[in-house]
Design a protein around this motif. Structure first.
Motif, short mmCIF file in Angstrom:
data_model
loop_
_atom_site.label_atom_id
_atom_site.label_comp_id
_atom_site.label_asym_id
_atom_site.label_seq_id
_atom_site.Cartn_x
_atom_site.Cartn_y
_atom_site.Cartn_z
N UNK A 74 2.90 13.73 5.52
CA UNK A 74 2.64 14.34 6.84
C UNK A 74 3.87 14.43 7.73
N UNK A 75 4.97 13.78 7.35
CA UNK A 75 6.16 13.87 8.20
C UNK A 75 6.77 15.28 8.18
N UNK A 98 -1.48 8.21 8.97
CA UNK A 98 -0.35 8.39 8.06
C UNK A 98 0.81 9.12 8.73
N UNK A 99 0.57 9.70 9.89
CA UNK A 99 1.66 10.27 10.71
C UNK A 99 2.18 9.21 11.67
N UNK A 109 12.80 9.40 7.77
CA UNK A 109 12.38 10.80 7.66
C UNK A 109 11.74 11.32 8.94
N UNK A 110 11.44 10.43 9.86
CA UNK A 110 10.78 10.82 11.10
C UNK A 110 11.77 11.43 12.08
N UNK A 111 11.52 12.67 12.46
CA UNK A 111 12.33 13.34 13.49
C UNK A 111 11.43 13.84 14.62
N UNK A 159 4.71 3.79 3.47
CA UNK A 159 4.76 3.65 4.93
C UNK A 159 3.65 4.45 5.61
N UNK A 160 2.66 4.88 4.86
CA UNK A 160 1.58 5.69 5.42
C UNK A 160 0.37 4.81 5.76
#
Length: 358
Positions: A74-75, A98-99, A109-111, A159-160
């Motif tokens: 979902x990222x 999961x987001x 990976x999160x921006x 990590x979800x």
């Protein structure tokens, strides 16, 4: 703040914004509700349930179309939404635990930044874990007879939202090997149905829609829910599945599993972040107050419909729905965990799966 107080606050917002609502007209337009998962999971069912209800309440009755943008747990979709600034009311984005979890764990990976988005509705959910029939026959309300079995689980990623079941099974002393990389929980269910996985869990809407039939047909055995929170923050039975024991109950019945201490506190912290306010609908950053108020009023109208409680229970489960100020509060709770819980989970992910979060 109680649920009734949140509801009153949201209703007050809707009433106060009456004069501005006439300025927003979505006649002849299409609202795209983007879901960053595949079309097979609980988020898909959640959005598809609300979409036609929302269409009836928005001014001009626009067509609300649910679109899917799966990838990277979902990222991918969330990073895309971060770049959107179209605040004319034709774009809505839906997140799930999961987001939220990659955001909470500082996944590289999160921006995206939740504080930039405009929450207009949030709803809670639950989750049900279930076993294949052979191993399910050994389940007696505890995991004592399951500890020597090697299970396979289809997972979206370390990590979800799958942190909640994976940590729970670890605390029960079970050997569950995740196969990472599926695009949505519905894909995990399909793995289970094909015999590629031997244990699974689904959020409530997806469980109601598909997995409950597997249990009824004898193709799966319900093991436990994650539970729900009462007004004092205690874990109690999930109101949608009152006949299924909670993880807390199973843990208390299992040798070596403790419902106090660092592991339990960390599990509960991520459960709270991932389920009581799990699914949230956002407008893009920069959305005008007029458009925001319009969506708050529309979701309030959905929630206030006399048949809403009945139809929502049968489709997405019996959980609170928050709008306006309540949605903002729910978003904050869903994107906040203690430093201690965060450190525990990061260390466990490294030890259990070799996942290093920089």
């Amino acid at each position: 703040m109680t649920i009734k107080t949140l509801a009153a606050s949201a209703a007050a917002i809707a009433l106060m914004t009456g004069p501005t609502l006439a300025e927003v007209d979505l006649s002849g337009k299409t609202v795209e509700w983007v879901i960053p998962f595949s079309e097979t999971g609980g988020s898909a069912k959640w959005a598809n349930f609300f979409a036609p209800l929302l269409s009836k309440e928005l001014p001009g009755n626009p067509t609300v179309v649910v679109k899917f943008m799966p990838g990277a747990g979902s990222t991918k979709g969330a990073n895309w939404f971060q770049e959107q600034e179209d605040g004319d009311g034709t774009l809505l984005f839906g997140t799930s635990g999961s987001t939220q979890f990659p955001y909470l764990l500082d996944d590289p990976r999160v921006r995206y930044e939740y504080a930039d988005w405009v929450p207009v509705m949030a709803s809670g959910t639950g989750g049900v874990a279930y076993l294949n029939p052979t191993d399910g026959a050994k389940f007696d309300g505890s995991a004592n007879n399951l500890k020597d079995i090697d299970f396979i689980f289809g997972s979206q990623g370390a990590t979800r939202l799958d942190i909640v079941p994976l940590l729970a099974w670890k605390m029960l002393g079970m050997n569950v090997e995740p196969v990472f990389g599926i695009k949505g929980r519905g894909d995990g269910r399909l793995m289970f149905e094909r015999g590629e996985a031997t244990i699974d869990y689904q959020t409530s809407s997806s469980y109601i829609g598909a997995s409950a039939d597997l249990v009824e047909q004898g193709k799966a055995v319900a093991m436990m829910t994650w539970g729900a929170l009462d007004e004092d923050g205690n874990i109690v039975r999930d109101p949608t599945f009152p006949d299924i024991p909670t993880f807390k109950e199973v843990c208390e019945a299992t040798e070596g599993c403790e419902t106090s201490g660092e592991a339990w506190d960390s599990w509960k912290a991520f459960f709270i972040a991932g389920f009581p306010s799990q699914k949230i609908a956002f407008l893009p950053k920069g959305t005008s107050q007029e458009v925001t108020d319009t969506y708050v009023a529309a979701f309030e109208a959905v929630r206030s419909h006399p048949d809403f409680a009945k139809i929502s229970k049968n489709e997405v489960g019996q959980y609170p729905m928050f709008v306006g100020a309540g949605a903002a509060k729910a978003t904050k709770e869903a994107t906040t965990v203690s430093d201690g819980a965060k450190a525990y989970v990061i260390n466990w992910l490294k030890e259990a799966y070799g996942v290093t979060i920089n």
